[in-house]
Design a protein around this motif. Structure first.
Motif, short mmCIF file in Angstrom:
data_model
loop_
_atom_site.label_atom_id
_atom_site.label_comp_id
_atom_site.label_asym_id
_atom_site.label_seq_id
_atom_site.Cartn_x
_atom_site.Cartn_y
_atom_site.Cartn_z
N LYS A 71 31.83 38.82 42.99
CA LYS A 71 31.04 37.86 42.22
C LYS A 71 31.43 37.90 40.75
N ALA A 72 31.66 39.12 40.23
CA ALA A 72 32.03 39.26 38.82
C ALA A 72 33.38 38.60 38.55
N VAL A 73 34.35 38.83 39.44
CA VAL A 73 35.68 38.23 39.26
C VAL A 73 35.59 36.70 39.31
N GLU A 74 34.80 36.19 40.26
CA GLU A 74 34.66 34.74 40.39
C GLU A 74 33.97 34.14 39.18
N GLU A 75 32.96 34.84 38.66
CA GLU A 75 32.23 34.30 37.51
C GLU A 75 33.10 34.29 36.25
N VAL A 76 33.88 35.32 36.06
CA VAL A 76 34.69 35.39 34.83
C VAL A 76 35.91 34.47 34.92
N LEU A 77 36.61 34.52 36.04
CA LEU A 77 37.87 33.77 36.16
C LEU A 77 37.67 32.38 36.78
N ASP A 78 36.49 32.17 37.39
CA ASP A 78 36.21 30.90 38.06
C ASP A 78 37.28 30.58 39.10
N GLN A 79 37.63 31.60 39.87
CA GLN A 79 38.63 31.44 40.92
C GLN A 79 38.15 32.18 42.18
N PRO A 80 38.54 31.69 43.37
CA PRO A 80 38.05 32.29 44.64
C PRO A 80 38.79 33.58 44.98
N ILE A 81 38.61 34.59 44.18
CA ILE A 81 39.27 35.89 44.42
C ILE A 81 38.24 36.87 44.97
N LYS A 82 38.57 37.52 46.09
CA LYS A 82 37.67 38.47 46.72
C LYS A 82 38.17 39.90 46.51
N ALA A 94 37.08 61.49 52.03
CA ALA A 94 37.23 60.04 52.06
C ALA A 94 38.15 59.59 50.94
N SER A 95 38.91 58.55 51.22
CA SER A 95 39.75 57.94 50.19
C SER A 95 39.59 56.43 50.30
N VAL A 96 39.77 55.74 49.17
CA VAL A 96 39.56 54.29 49.14
C VAL A 96 40.73 53.62 48.42
N ASN A 97 41.25 52.58 49.03
CA ASN A 97 42.25 51.74 48.39
C ASN A 97 41.62 50.40 48.08
N PHE A 98 41.91 49.87 46.89
CA PHE A 98 41.34 48.60 46.47
C PHE A 98 42.41 47.52 46.46
N SER A 99 41.99 46.31 46.76
CA SER A 99 42.91 45.18 46.69
C SER A 99 42.09 43.92 46.43
N VAL A 100 42.75 42.84 46.15
CA VAL A 100 42.07 41.55 46.00
C VAL A 100 42.76 40.54 46.90
N GLU A 101 41.98 39.56 47.34
CA GLU A 101 42.52 38.52 48.22
C GLU A 101 42.16 37.15 47.67
N ARG A 102 43.09 36.26 47.85
CA ARG A 102 42.85 34.85 47.50
C ARG A 102 43.20 34.02 48.72
N ASP A 103 42.21 33.32 49.25
CA ASP A 103 42.41 32.52 50.46
C ASP A 103 43.01 33.36 51.60
N GLY A 104 42.57 34.61 51.69
CA GLY A 104 43.03 35.47 52.77
C GLY A 104 44.35 36.17 52.51
N ASN A 105 44.99 35.88 51.39
CA ASN A 105 46.27 36.50 51.05
C ASN A 105 46.06 37.62 50.03
N LYS A 106 46.61 38.79 50.34
CA LYS A 106 46.42 39.93 49.47
C LYS A 106 47.23 39.79 48.18
N GLU A 107 46.62 40.20 47.05
CA GLU A 107 47.31 40.17 45.76
C GLU A 107 47.25 41.55 45.12
N ASP A 108 48.17 41.81 44.25
CA ASP A 108 48.23 43.08 43.55
C ASP A 108 47.12 43.14 42.50
N VAL A 109 46.26 44.17 42.60
CA VAL A 109 45.16 44.29 41.64
C VAL A 109 45.68 44.40 40.20
N HIS A 110 46.76 45.12 40.03
CA HIS A 110 47.26 45.37 38.68
C HIS A 110 47.91 44.14 38.04
N ARG A 111 48.36 43.20 38.88
CA ARG A 111 49.04 42.03 38.33
C ARG A 111 48.23 40.76 38.45
#
Length: 217
Positions: A71-82, A94-111
């Motif tokens: 919700k924060a990413v969508e509010e700031v960037l106004d883009q459908p990024i999950k 436990a370990s956790v890996n983070f990522s972001v998706e746009r329209d089901g396609n994974k994107e690099d969090v850092h870029r």
């Protein structure tokens, strides 16, 4: 040397009392061993149940984190990024890996968006970490040092607004340090200071902030 009958009777009494005492102690120890054996028999089941419960709670927290940060990413960037988190459990850790998706396609969090996504997620994760600390041991005070560095100027107030709302709801103080124009912070910050280097070192001047209630309030 032969002891008198009276001394022999006294000795027999003492030995009998000691035997009774030791017998009672042996019974208590045996009973305790029995209890421990019962605990050991179910120890594996209890450990498995606790591990399962821990996983459920952990995944519940991650689910909440995904929802809020998306919700924060969508509010700031106004883009459908999950925002997505991927948990793994191995050897009791436990370990956790983070990522972001746009329209089901994974994107690099850092870029993502030239680093803008990383800026927003970094702020959100720090807030989650602070909110989960014991307030009796940790002061609720957050410093965000240039966490808006990759955001376009027109998007900065949106991030400031989110920080402003979260700080009020979670009752913690925030200091944001930025190189963006000071006017971008006047709307939501309670106090704004301009720090300017000079010959004597550093000049600190308070700017008249004009905080207002958030758009959602």
């Amino acid at each position: 040397m032969i002891q008198s009958p009276e001394k022999l009777r006294d000795r027999v009494k003492r030995l009998s009392w000691e035997r009774t005492k030791l017998t009672d102690k042996a019974k208590r120890v045996a009973a305790r061993i029995g209890e421990l054996d019962e605990h050991l028999e179910i120890a594996a089941e209890v450990s498995e149940a606790l591990e399962h419960l821990g996983k459920e709670l952990f995944e519940e927290v991650l689910g909440l984190m995904e929802e809020k940060l998306s919700k924060a990413v969508e509010e700031v960037l106004d883009q459908p990024i999950k925002f997505k988190s991927h948990a793994a459990f191995k050897s009791g850790a436990a370990s956790v890996n983070f990522s972001v998706e746009r329209d089901g396609n994974k994107e690099d969090v850092h870029r993502g968006q030239g680093g803008s996504v990383q800026n927003i997620l970094s702020v959100g994760l720090r807030m989650f970490a602070l909110a989960n600390l014991d307030p009796d041991e940790h002061r609720r005070f957050l410093v965000l040092d240039e966490q808006d560095c990759w955001l376009r100027p027109e998007l900065v107030p949106r991030l400031v607004n989110i920080v402003h709302q979260a700080a009020r709801e979670l009752e913690f103080q925030v200091v944001m340090i930025s190189h963006h124009d000071i006017g971008l912070f006047e709307r939501y910050a309670d106090k704004v200071y301009r720090l300017s280097p000079n010959r004597d070192g550093l000049e600190i001047a308070e700017v008249n902030a004009q905080p207002e209630e958030s758009d959602e309030e």
